[in-house]
Enzyme design. Structure first.
Site, short mmCIF file in Angstrom:
data_model
loop_
_atom_site.label_atom_id
_atom_site.label_comp_id
_atom_site.label_asym_id
_atom_site.label_seq_id
_atom_site.Cartn_x
_atom_site.Cartn_y
_atom_site.Cartn_z
N SER A 22 90.15 -15.48 130.45
CA SER A 22 89.01 -16.38 130.26
C SER A 22 88.40 -16.08 128.90
CB SER A 22 87.96 -16.14 131.35
OG SER A 22 86.72 -16.69 130.97
N GLY A 61 94.09 -25.93 134.38
CA GLY A 61 94.44 -24.65 135.00
C GLY A 61 93.84 -24.51 136.40
N GLN A 67 86.98 -27.40 139.38
CA GLN A 67 87.05 -28.37 138.28
C GLN A 67 88.30 -29.23 138.39
OE1 GLN A 67 86.16 -27.41 134.02
NE2 GLN A 67 88.37 -27.21 133.87
N LEU A 113 90.85 -19.90 122.21
CA LEU A 113 92.09 -20.03 122.97
C LEU A 113 92.72 -18.67 123.31
CD1 LEU A 113 93.74 -23.02 121.05
CD2 LEU A 113 92.29 -23.09 123.10
N GLY A 142 96.13 -18.23 128.61
CA GLY A 142 95.98 -19.23 129.67
C GLY A 142 96.06 -20.64 129.10
N HIS A 143 95.31 -20.85 128.01
CA HIS A 143 95.37 -22.16 127.34
C HIS A 143 96.78 -22.44 126.82
CE1 HIS A 143 90.97 -21.08 126.49
NE2 HIS A 143 90.88 -22.21 127.18
P1 AMP Z 1 88.25 -23.94 128.98
O1 AMP Z 1 88.56 -23.82 127.52
O2 AMP Z 1 87.77 -22.67 129.59
O3 AMP Z 1 87.42 -25.15 129.30
O4 AMP Z 1 89.66 -24.19 129.68
C1 AMP Z 1 90.50 -25.24 129.30
C2 AMP Z 1 91.62 -25.36 130.29
O5 AMP Z 1 92.35 -24.13 130.34
C3 AMP Z 1 91.13 -25.63 131.72
O6 AMP Z 1 92.02 -26.54 132.34
C4 AMP Z 1 91.21 -24.27 132.36
O7 AMP Z 1 91.38 -24.31 133.76
C5 AMP Z 1 92.44 -23.71 131.67
N1 AMP Z 1 92.45 -22.24 131.76
C6 AMP Z 1 91.47 -21.40 131.36
N2 AMP Z 1 91.82 -20.12 131.64
C7 AMP Z 1 93.03 -20.17 132.24
C8 AMP Z 1 93.93 -19.19 132.78
N3 AMP Z 1 93.63 -17.90 132.77
N4 AMP Z 1 95.08 -19.62 133.34
C9 AMP Z 1 95.39 -20.94 133.37
N5 AMP Z 1 94.60 -21.90 132.88
C10 AMP Z 1 93.43 -21.53 132.33
#
Ligand code: AMP
Length: 280
Positions: A181, A143, A149, A29, A32-33
């Site tokens: 990310s 996000g 996605q 995490l 962003g998360h």
């Molecule tokens: P992930 O763990 O990469 O699968 O992401 C989980 C959620 O967090 C998804 O909805 C992503 O789009 C969102 N997310 C990941 N990175 C960011 C970011 N930098 N800003 C906003 N949301 C994000």
């Protein structure tokens, strides 16, 4: 905050709760998360997140084995965002031996990342459908960082009549504009500096739109030329309709520029809005 290690614990926790907000993640995490969690916290009585590195959305040559994992750190961060419950199912429970059903995404999954990651979006919509059935959230937060996605999931919810409100959350960026990310941690210091070029190009495209550029193909070409000397490989630079994700020729109203490019073994994606007549 409670950790729910399996589906039956998750279902028990859900019983009798109204207004459940849900943030699905693959862990490792970052801010962003956490921004998604804070939005969800503000609007829902209960907040559950999931941490599940979903194997079906990784291709055979992708980074499933090396995907970053840090459950202890994640639980601390989730607690700091006032999360009520963390659903952490095992792969065996999500995909027991013999599992074979899947959800098929439509044409939204065919462009942009689609050709470069065959089967990826089928894996995503399948696991999100399963998570929605298990968690039964009222609202789920995604996000804009992963814009394709997000669109694929919005469409799935409409197509399959999930009673879930999908809430879009803006991309959270580092100071130099790089979209946060989990994969950024794999960038060497030199590549980390280079990576910020993606956001510069996205901002440049937004500014060009403001200055009257309407030729989407020319804009994509210019952006690609700016990135080519910096990145090891570019999967795509596309200017698309923000609803259909189809490439467009003229920018009218709203569009989206989307980019996927590689530095070493790390694939970076990002995107941003292009608005005719919007604020600079
Ligand atoms: P992930 O763990 O990469 O699968 O992401 C989980 C959620 O967090 C998804 O909805 C992503 O789009 C969102 N997310 C990941 N990175 C960011 C970011 N930098 N800003 C906003 N949301 C994000």
């Amino acid at each position: 905050m409670i950790t729910l290690p399996n589906i039956s614990a998750m279902r028990k926790w859900r019983v009798g709760r109204a207004a459940v907000g849900f943030v699905p993640t693959m862990g490792a995490l970052h801010e962003g998360h956490l921004a998604l969690m804070r939005s969800a916290r503000a609007k829902n009585q209960s907040l559950v997140i999931s941490i599940f590195v979903n194997p079906t959305q990784f291709g055979p040559k992708e980074d499933l084995v090396h995907y970053p994992r840090d459950l202890e750190g994640d639980l601390e961060k989730a607690a700091s965002a006032a999360v009520d419950a963390v659903f952490v199912p095992s792969v065996e429970e999500m995909y027991p031996a013999g599992a074979q059903g899947a959800v098929m995404p439509g044409p939204l999954a065919e462009g942009l990342c689609g050709p470069f990651r065959p089967g990826h979006f089928a894996g995503v919509v399948t696991v999100v459908a399963k998570l929605f059935n298990i968690v039964q959230p009222n609202r789920a937060y995604f996000g804009e960082k992963d814009f394709q996605q997000l669109r694929v999931i919005e469409q799935m919810v409409v197509d399959l009549d999930f009673p879930v409100e999908i809430v879009r959350c803006p991309t959270v960026r580092e100071v130099d504009g790089l979209a946060m990310s989990s994969r950024n941690r794999y960038l060497s210091p030199e590549d980390r500096q280079k990576a910020a070029a993606i956001y510069r190009v996205i901002s440049g495209a937004a500014a060009a739109t403001q200055s009257g550029e309407r030729d989407a193909r020319a804009m994509a070409r210019t952006a690609r030329l700016a990135l080519a000397p910096i990145f090891d490989r570019i999967d795509y630079v596309s200017v698309v309709d923000p609803v259909t994700l189809q490439e467009i020729e003229r920018i009218e109203g709203e569009a989206r520029i989307a980019i996927a490019a590689w530095l070493g073994t790390t694939r970076l994606i990002d995107n941003g809005p292009l608005k005719v007549g919007g604020p600079k």
